[in-house]
Design a protein around this motif. Sequence first.
Motif, PDB file in Angstrom:
ATOM      1  N   LEU A   1       0.866  -1.185   0.000  1.00 28.74           N
ATOM      2  CA  LEU A   1       0.000   0.000   0.000  1.00 28.74           C
ATOM      3  C   LEU A   1       0.898   1.229   0.000  1.00 28.74           C
ATOM      4  O   LEU A   1       1.707   1.416   0.911  1.00 28.74           O
ATOM      5  CB  LEU A   1      -0.903  -0.001   1.229  1.00 28.74           C
ATOM      6  N   TRP A   2       0.766   2.064  -1.037  1.00 30.25           N
ATOM      7  CA  TRP A   2       1.602   3.248  -1.149  1.00 30.25           C
ATOM      8  C   TRP A   2       0.796   4.504  -0.907  1.00 30.25           C
ATOM      9  O   TRP A   2      -0.338   4.649  -1.383  1.00 30.25           O
ATOM     10  CB  TRP A   2       2.227   3.325  -2.534  1.00 30.25           C
ATOM     11  N   HIS A   3       1.400   5.434  -0.137  1.00 29.36           N
ATOM     12  CA  HIS A   3       0.766   6.723   0.103  1.00 29.36           C
ATOM     13  C   HIS A   3       1.826   7.716   0.547  1.00 29.36           C
ATOM     14  O   HIS A   3       2.680   7.396   1.380  1.00 29.36           O
ATOM     15  CB  HIS A   3      -0.315   6.601   1.181  1.00 29.36           C
ATOM     16  N   ASP A   4       1.774   8.898  -0.014  1.00 27.61           N
ATOM     17  CA  ASP A   4       2.638   9.996   0.403  1.00 27.61           C
ATOM     18  C   ASP A   4       4.119   9.612   0.372  1.00 27.61           C
ATOM     19  O   ASP A   4       4.877   9.905   1.298  1.00 27.61           O
ATOM     20  CB  ASP A   4       2.234  10.451   1.804  1.00 27.61           C
ATOM     21  N   GLY A   5       4.513   8.944  -0.707  1.00 28.79           N
ATOM     22  CA  GLY A   5       5.925   8.607  -0.891  1.00 28.79           C
ATOM     23  C   GLY A   5       6.421   7.416  -0.106  1.00 28.79           C
ATOM     24  O   GLY A   5       7.627   7.142  -0.100  1.00 28.79           O
ATOM     25  N   LYS A   6       5.520   6.697   0.565  1.00 32.75           N
ATOM     26  CA  LYS A   6       5.941   5.548   1.365  1.00 32.75           C
ATOM     27  C   LYS A   6       5.190   4.287   0.944  1.00 32.75           C
ATOM     28  O   LYS A   6       3.984   4.323   0.704  1.00 32.75           O
ATOM     29  CB  LYS A   6       5.711   5.808   2.853  1.00 32.75           C
ATOM     30  N   LEU A   7       5.934   3.198   0.863  1.00 27.13           N
ATOM     31  CA  LEU A   7       5.364   1.901   0.534  1.00 27.13           C
ATOM     32  C   LEU A   7       5.296   1.057   1.798  1.00 27.13           C
ATOM     33  O   LEU A   7       6.319   0.772   2.421  1.00 27.13           O
ATOM     34  CB  LEU A   7       6.206   1.185  -0.523  1.00 27.13           C
ATOM     35  N   SER A   8       4.074   0.666   2.187  1.00 28.10           N
ATOM     36  CA  SER A   8       3.874  -0.197   3.351  1.00 28.10           C
ATOM     37  C   SER A   8       3.624  -1.619   2.878  1.00 28.10           C
ATOM     38  O   SER A   8       2.752  -1.850   2.025  1.00 28.10           O
ATOM     39  CB  SER A   8       2.684   0.289   4.183  1.00 28.10           C
ATOM     40  N   ARG A   9       4.380  -2.542   3.429  1.00 31.39           N
ATOM     41  CA  ARG A   9       4.179  -3.971   3.138  1.00 31.39           C
ATOM     42  C   ARG A   9       3.309  -4.550   4.245  1.00 31.39           C
ATOM     43  O   ARG A   9       3.753  -4.676   5.392  1.00 31.39           O
ATOM     44  CB  ARG A   9       5.528  -4.680   3.066  1.00 31.39           C
ATOM     45  N   VAL A  10       2.092  -4.868   3.902  1.00 29.48           N
ATOM     46  CA  VAL A  10       1.123  -5.332   4.887  1.00 29.48           C
ATOM     47  C   VAL A  10       1.009  -6.848   4.796  1.00 29.48           C
ATOM     48  O   VAL A  10       0.663  -7.393   3.743  1.00 29.48           O
ATOM     49  CB  VAL A  10      -0.256  -4.684   4.658  1.00 29.48           C
ATOM     50  N   LYS A  11       1.292  -7.519   5.905  1.00 27.79           N
ATOM     51  CA  LYS A  11       1.220  -8.976   5.948  1.00 27.79           C
ATOM     52  C   LYS A  11       0.141  -9.404   6.928  1.00 27.79           C
ATOM     53  O   LYS A  11      -0.277  -8.649   7.788  1.00 27.79           O
ATOM     54  CB  LYS A  11       2.575  -9.553   6.356  1.00 27.79           C
ATOM     55  N   GLY A  12      -0.300 -10.649   6.781  1.00 25.10           N
ATOM     56  CA  GLY A  12      -1.304 -11.188   7.684  1.00 25.10           C
ATOM     57  C   GLY A  12      -2.699 -11.217   7.131  1.00 25.10           C
ATOM     58  O   GLY A  12      -3.661 -11.444   7.865  1.00 25.10           O
ATOM     59  N   ALA A  13      -2.853 -11.004   5.808  1.00 22.69           N
ATOM     60  CA  ALA A  13      -4.184 -11.070   5.205  1.00 22.69           C
ATOM     61  C   ALA A  13      -4.750 -12.484   5.355  1.00 22.69           C
ATOM     62  O   ALA A  13      -4.028 -13.465   5.221  1.00 22.69           O
ATOM     63  CB  ALA A  13      -4.120 -10.691   3.730  1.00 22.69           C
ATOM     64  N   PRO A  14      -6.061 -12.591   5.659  1.00 21.92           N
ATOM     65  CA  PRO A  14      -6.677 -13.918   5.747  1.00 21.92           C
ATOM     66  C   PRO A  14      -6.417 -14.699   4.470  1.00 21.92           C
ATOM     67  O   PRO A  14      -6.742 -14.246   3.377  1.00 21.92           O
ATOM     68  CB  PRO A  14      -8.167 -13.594   5.923  1.00 21.92           C
ATOM     69  N   SER A  15      -5.809 -15.852   4.604  1.00 22.58           N
ATOM     70  CA  SER A  15      -5.348 -16.599   3.432  1.00 22.58           C
ATOM     71  C   SER A  15      -6.204 -17.814   3.170  1.00 22.58           C
ATOM     72  O   SER A  15      -6.538 -18.576   4.073  1.00 22.58           O
ATOM     73  CB  SER A  15      -3.890 -17.028   3.617  1.00 22.58           C
ATOM     74  N   SER A  16      -6.560 -17.982   1.899  1.00 24.60           N
ATOM     75  CA  SER A  16      -7.261 -19.187   1.464  1.00 24.60           C
ATOM     76  C   SER A  16      -6.421 -19.933   0.441  1.00 24.60           C
ATOM     77  O   SER A  16      -6.892 -20.848  -0.209  1.00 24.60           O
ATOM     78  CB  SER A  16      -8.596 -18.801   0.820  1.00 24.60           C
ATOM     79  N   GLY A  17      -5.169 -19.502   0.319  1.00 23.86           N
ATOM     80  CA  GLY A  17      -4.314 -20.079  -0.703  1.00 23.86           C
ATOM     81  C   GLY A  17      -4.405 -19.348  -2.018  1.00 23.86           C
ATOM     82  O   GLY A  17      -3.666 -19.626  -2.943  1.00 23.86           O
TER      83      GLY A  17
ATOM     84  N   ARG B   1     -11.638  -6.892   4.349  1.00 25.77           N
ATOM     85  CA  ARG B   1     -11.484  -5.441   4.345  1.00 25.77           C
ATOM     86  C   ARG B   1     -10.363  -5.113   5.329  1.00 25.77           C
ATOM     87  O   ARG B   1     -10.337  -5.628   6.449  1.00 25.77           O
ATOM     88  CB  ARG B   1     -12.787  -4.767   4.767  1.00 25.77           C
ATOM     89  N   TYR B   2      -9.412  -4.261   4.915  1.00 27.60           N
ATOM     90  CA  TYR B   2      -8.294  -3.869   5.770  1.00 27.60           C
ATOM     91  C   TYR B   2      -8.459  -2.409   6.140  1.00 27.60           C
ATOM     92  O   TYR B   2      -8.416  -1.527   5.292  1.00 27.60           O
ATOM     93  CB  TYR B   2      -6.963  -4.086   5.049  1.00 27.60           C
ATOM     94  N   GLN B   3      -8.656  -2.154   7.458  1.00 33.11           N
ATOM     95  CA  GLN B   3      -8.915  -0.798   7.928  1.00 33.11           C
ATOM     96  C   GLN B   3      -8.363  -0.644   9.340  1.00 33.11           C
ATOM     97  O   GLN B   3      -8.554  -1.519  10.191  1.00 33.11           O
ATOM     98  CB  GLN B   3     -10.417  -0.512   7.925  1.00 33.11           C
ATOM     99  N   GLY B   4      -7.665   0.451   9.606  1.00 34.84           N
ATOM    100  CA  GLY B   4      -7.112   0.668  10.927  1.00 34.84           C
ATOM    101  C   GLY B   4      -6.136  -0.409  11.349  1.00 34.84           C
ATOM    102  O   GLY B   4      -6.086  -0.794  12.517  1.00 34.84           O
ATOM    103  N   ARG B   5      -5.356  -0.894  10.389  1.00 35.76           N
ATOM    104  CA  ARG B   5      -4.358  -1.945  10.622  1.00 35.76           C
ATOM    105  C   ARG B   5      -4.964  -3.258  11.105  1.00 35.76           C
ATOM    106  O   ARG B   5      -4.315  -4.062  11.748  1.00 35.76           O
ATOM    107  CB  ARG B   5      -3.283  -1.470  11.610  1.00 35.76           C
TER     108      ARG B   5
END
Length: 349
Positions: free
Chosen positions: A62-78, A102-106
């Motif tokens: 997720l990129w915003h304001d010049g920064k790229l955030s790598r978000v891990k831990g999404a519910p996985s179904s494969g 839905r990913y909101q507020g970390r």
Amino acid sequence: MVVVITVSVTMWAIAPARDDACPVGSYKFDELKADMYIQAVSPNGEYLVGRLDDGSDNAFGLWHDGKLSRVKGAPSSGHTIYGNLDVNDSGVVAGGGVTSWRYQGRKFQVLKGTKDLPVTTAVAIANDGTVAGEIGERVAAAFEGETRPVRWAPGATKPTPLRVPQDGNGQVRDISADGTVVGAEQGKGSDYSSAWVWDGDGHGKPLLNNHHKGVLSSNPVSVNGDWVLASTEAGYADMNAMVNDQPKGVVRVNLHSGRANKVTGVTITAMESISGRIDDHGRVFGYADDGRFSVADGKTTKLPGMRSPYPDAESEEEDFANKLLGIAQDGSVVIGFTWREENVRWSCP
């Protein structure tokens, strides 16, 4: 556990939203060098979301304001990394396929189906957090199996049906920033689909009239403001016909007036998928005959700065190996992926 790693990267500056349509010749072209395959841009053009190229099956960038955030831990179904991703003006992300979220507020919220239709496919997200998508027996694709269009209200995890006639199969294609949903309905036993539109309250109606001579099938592609981009299929004898001002081929529909106009000079099909877009000025973004990204608004103009794909192309598949991935609501930001496997962006200065 949700893990968010934020790094500063060299990326684009974001142009402010415009009240007027950006002249095509004014667009600035950039190539993005980042460890992410961009999939969507927010309506205001300030957020980008995509899948990481590190092989993760439960992470996204997720990129915003010049920064790229790598978000891990999404519910996985494969299949998480192969599903849809979309982002709204607040940076809230919807994604997944088979298992959607839905990913909101970390934090991740798992979007639920029903007992009979447990498979969920999040397609797009509105600015208030409403997610539009489908529930089905299995992964929704080309009306295989039973699928129903739904939406998940802001903060909610249980689906609300988007009604279609006779409880036929249905799919969602897009949702606008203010919550207008477009999709397609296919009656039981029918080989053809009918484009539908649902307002912010979930009330639906046909986008086009499929019940006149010559119109066999219609499918919406994109919605922004009062405008919807759609494709229609006509009978062989009426391929160039106009039926009650409803043309065949690529069309744009104004939701306020109800009028449909044929769009010429661009195609919206690339790599065997539909990927055209329409902005809230009614301009259509698609592909010229050489595969370059182009804008149609009375005339067709190619977006500047990018080479044509495969100069010696011999097949249609090679000609259209570029793929348009998304636009800001006002068309001031355009993102795509090229045959050279590069993320590209056009922005209004």
